[in-house]
Design an enzyme around this catalytic site. Structure first.
Site, short mmCIF file in Angstrom:
data_model
loop_
_atom_site.label_atom_id
_atom_site.label_comp_id
_atom_site.label_asym_id
_atom_site.label_seq_id
_atom_site.Cartn_x
_atom_site.Cartn_y
_atom_site.Cartn_z
N PHE A 120 -59.40 65.14 -17.50
CA PHE A 120 -58.06 65.72 -17.64
C PHE A 120 -57.10 64.53 -17.68
CE2 PHE A 120 -54.18 67.20 -15.42
CZ PHE A 120 -53.94 68.44 -15.99
N GLU A 124 -49.97 58.49 -16.79
CA GLU A 124 -49.79 57.26 -17.59
C GLU A 124 -49.21 56.18 -16.70
OE1 GLU A 124 -47.41 58.14 -21.04
OE2 GLU A 124 -48.75 59.77 -21.67
N PRO A 125 -49.28 54.92 -17.17
CA PRO A 125 -48.71 53.85 -16.34
C PRO A 125 -47.25 54.14 -15.96
CG PRO A 125 -49.96 52.91 -18.16
CD PRO A 125 -49.94 54.40 -18.38
N ILE A 156 -57.53 58.17 -14.81
CA ILE A 156 -58.13 59.40 -15.33
C ILE A 156 -59.56 59.51 -14.81
CG2 ILE A 156 -58.67 60.74 -17.40
CD1 ILE A 156 -55.59 60.10 -16.81
N ARG A 239 -54.75 73.45 -7.12
CA ARG A 239 -54.07 72.89 -5.94
C ARG A 239 -54.66 73.39 -4.61
NH1 ARG A 239 -48.52 72.67 -7.68
NH2 ARG A 239 -49.14 70.70 -8.60
N GLU A 360 -52.79 65.12 -7.81
CA GLU A 360 -52.40 66.52 -8.03
C GLU A 360 -51.16 66.89 -7.21
OE1 GLU A 360 -55.54 69.40 -8.57
OE2 GLU A 360 -56.98 67.79 -8.92
N GLY A 361 -50.21 65.97 -7.17
CA GLY A 361 -48.97 66.17 -6.43
C GLY A 361 -49.07 65.55 -5.05
N SER A 363 -48.09 64.37 -1.22
CA SER A 363 -47.59 65.23 -0.12
C SER A 363 -46.08 65.41 -0.21
CB SER A 363 -47.95 64.60 1.23
OG SER A 363 -49.35 64.70 1.43
C1 LIG Z 1 -58.60 59.23 -7.09
C2 LIG Z 1 -57.57 59.61 -8.09
C3 LIG Z 1 -57.93 60.43 -9.17
C4 LIG Z 1 -56.99 60.78 -10.14
N1 LIG Z 1 -57.39 61.54 -11.22
C5 LIG Z 1 -56.50 61.85 -12.19
C6 LIG Z 1 -56.91 62.58 -13.34
O1 LIG Z 1 -58.08 62.98 -13.47
N2 LIG Z 1 -56.00 62.85 -14.31
C7 LIG Z 1 -54.72 62.43 -14.21
O2 LIG Z 1 -53.96 62.71 -15.13
N3 LIG Z 1 -54.28 61.72 -13.12
C8 LIG Z 1 -55.15 61.42 -12.11
N4 LIG Z 1 -54.75 60.67 -11.03
C9 LIG Z 1 -53.39 60.17 -10.98
C10 LIG Z 1 -52.52 60.98 -10.03
O3 LIG Z 1 -52.24 62.23 -10.61
C11 LIG Z 1 -51.27 60.15 -9.74
O4 LIG Z 1 -51.68 59.09 -8.91
C12 LIG Z 1 -50.20 60.98 -9.04
O5 LIG Z 1 -49.61 61.88 -9.94
C13 LIG Z 1 -49.09 60.10 -8.44
O6 LIG Z 1 -48.61 59.23 -9.43
P1 LIG Z 1 -48.51 57.65 -9.13
O7 LIG Z 1 -49.80 57.22 -8.53
O8 LIG Z 1 -48.06 57.00 -10.37
O9 LIG Z 1 -47.44 57.53 -8.01
P2 LIG Z 1 -45.77 57.66 -8.17
O10 LIG Z 1 -45.49 58.78 -9.06
O11 LIG Z 1 -45.33 56.30 -8.57
O12 LIG Z 1 -45.41 57.98 -6.72
C14 LIG Z 1 -45.62 57.05 -5.65
C15 LIG Z 1 -45.14 57.69 -4.35
O13 LIG Z 1 -43.75 57.95 -4.44
C16 LIG Z 1 -43.44 59.11 -3.71
N5 LIG Z 1 -42.87 60.14 -4.60
C17 LIG Z 1 -43.09 60.31 -5.92
N6 LIG Z 1 -42.41 61.36 -6.39
C18 LIG Z 1 -41.73 61.88 -5.35
C19 LIG Z 1 -40.86 62.98 -5.21
N7 LIG Z 1 -40.55 63.80 -6.23
N8 LIG Z 1 -40.33 63.21 -3.96
C20 LIG Z 1 -40.65 62.41 -2.91
N9 LIG Z 1 -41.49 61.35 -3.01
C21 LIG Z 1 -42.02 61.09 -4.20
C22 LIG Z 1 -44.78 59.62 -3.10
O14 LIG Z 1 -44.94 59.08 -1.81
C23 LIG Z 1 -45.79 59.03 -4.04
O15 LIG Z 1 -47.07 58.89 -3.44
C24 LIG Z 1 -55.66 60.33 -10.03
C25 LIG Z 1 -55.29 59.54 -8.93
C26 LIG Z 1 -56.23 59.18 -7.97
C27 LIG Z 1 -55.78 58.33 -6.82
#
Ligand SMILES: Cc1cc2nc3c(=O)[nH]c(=O)nc-3n(C[C@H](O)[C@H](O)[C@H](O)COP(=O)(O)OP(=O)(O)OC[C@H]3O[C@@H](n4cnc5c(N)ncnc54)[C@H](O)[C@@H]3O)c2cc1C
Length: 376
Positions: A120, A124-125, A156, A239, A360-361, A363
């Site tokens: 899935f 993205e970066p 991913i 979720r 998946e979102g 905390s």
């Molecule tokens: C083991 C693993 C498996 C994964 N698998 C997939 C996959 O299969 N497909 C896929 O598409 N993605 C995947 N991901 C990516 C995952 O969905 C993202 O890591 C996640 O969405 C958070 O994005 P980020 O890591 O860029 O953190 P950021 O978006 O940069 O956020 C960093 C931190 O900022 C804070 N933050 C961010 N937004 C808010 C807000 N609105 N309010 C308050 N605080 C906030 C939180 O503390 C958060 O942890 C995976 C990640 C991991 C670790």
């Protein structure tokens, strides 16, 4: 059926799953390479019909409560099997939710047999929690029948070696969530690449790169520019079950701590004689029970099609993943140094339990969802 009282057959099923996990799946997981797709494990999940429980016979997603029971039970005895199963569901979820009959017929059997690994690809970066900021370009081709995908996905699961990717790309600029389309991209398309990433946990994960990858109308999942909804519907289904994964790990940690505290000699007795230890066990057991009930209730509400799923699913994921982190940490503390040794169950769980509080979102995002619902 009230979510807090499972049927006897459901308890029995959970017991059988735990047992299968320990007896057959755990050795397969241990024989695999950390961070890579474990094909024999996937095949076993298919052979035992567990992947088949992800989707109904008509190719629609199956019960969310079943998914939770599966994930919780497998997590208890084999987290790698749990994760392999969940990733098949997440990767193929958009096909089940929004695919055509032809797309379902082509891929769901492959995924539920364990022959094809699914991924899935949303993050993205530059777009994690703020997934609507995704920028992977889908440029229309000259003849109007397709697009060229250009850009990078990261974090991913099952990448880069998955057999099929559900990919969310930008078909309309400056339209936020309304300009995203979901595509099915089989492995082997010219221009598709990627690299594995090494994580704290033994999770198969990597980047996916797109260098002008061709996709046609037949590869679209759902409507053009309707892909963000497909992604969100998939994540809404999954979720509560992330909470179930966490609950299974928490229970495994607690059971190990109960066992250890009951037998480890200290100060003329055993650790459980110390109230400082036994109260921690009691507190942890209570929190896990609460988390499990919330997870089951959210999943059952999803299955009944109730209107307040967003709030309930967010609460379930938040409480269960935070509880599991605490439970594993407490169990490590009660075990002392032995828990930190490579290969110990708790060393493994300590590495596994961290990521679900982020993916998946995160905390914090779940709290924002809950708060928004309170002011609706
Ligand atoms: C083991 C693993 C498996 C994964 N698998 C997939 C996959 O299969 N497909 C896929 O598409 N993605 C995947 N991901 C990516 C995952 O969905 C993202 O890591 C996640 O969405 C958070 O994005 P980020 O890591 O860029 O953190 P950021 O978006 O940069 O956020 C960093 C931190 O900022 C804070 N933050 C961010 N937004 C808010 C807000 N609105 N309010 C308050 N605080 C906030 C939180 O503390 C958060 O942890 C995976 C990640 C991991 C670790």
């Amino acid at each position: 059926m009230p979510a807090f009282a499972l049927e006897p057959e459901q308890y029995k099923w959970c017991e059988e799953l735990r047992e299968l996990g320990a007896r057959e799946l755990r050795p397969l997981a241990e024989a695999g390479e950390e961070g890579r797709i474990n094909r024999p494990l996937l095949a076993a999940l298919g052979r035992h019909g567990l992947l088949g429980r992800l989707f109904a016979p008509d190719g629609r997603p199956a019960s969310a409560l079943d998914l939770c029971l599966l994930r919780e039970s497998l997590a208890y005895s084999c987290t790698e099997a749990e994760t392999a199963l969940a990733l098949q569901g997440l990767g193929a979820g958009p096909v089940a939710l929004a695919g055509t009959d032809a797309q379902r017929a082509r891929w769901l059997g492959e995924v539920t047999s364990g022959r094809a690994a699914a991924a899935f690809a949303l993050s993205e970066p530059g777009a994690g929690s703020d997934a609507a900021a995704l920028a992977l370009r889908a440029d229309p081709e000259g003849d109007g029948d397709g697009w060229r995908l250009t850009g990078t996905k990261t974090w991913i699961s099952n990448a880069p070696h998955a057999d099929v990717f559900t990919v969310f790309a930008r078909t309309t600029q400056d339209a936020g969530p309304r300009g995203v389309t979901a595509f099915l991209v089989p492995a082997g398309r010219p221009g598709l690449g990627g690299e594995p990433l090494e994580m704290l946990s033994p999770h198969p994960i990597g980047t996916v790169t797109f260098d002008g990858v061709h996709v046609s109308r037949d590869d679209v999942l759902g409507e053009v520019d309707g892909g963000f909804g497909v992604a969100m519907r998939t994540l809404n289904l999954f979720r509560p079950s992330v909470g179930a994964f966490a609950t299974g790990m928490a229970q495994a940690a607690l059971d190990a701590a109960v066992q250890h505290a009951g037998t480890r000699g200290a100060f003329g007795g055993v650790l459980r004689d110390l109230q400082a230890v036994s109260h921690q066990l009691a507190e942890t057991a209570t929190r896990i029970e609460a988390a499990r009930l919330l997870v089951h209730a959210a999943a059952a509400a999803y299955d009944r099609g109730e209107p307040d799923i967003a709030r309930r699913a967010a609460m379930a994921k938040l409480l269960a993943t935070e509880t599991a982190q605490q439970a594993v940490d407490t169990a490590v503390q009660i075990h002392g140094a032995a828990a930190l040794q490579r290969g110990h169950l708790l060393e493994h769980l300590y590495r596994e339990v961290r990521a679900p509080r982020i993916y998946e979102g995160a905390s914090e995002v779940q709290r924002s969802i809950i708060a928004k619902e309170l002011y609706k």
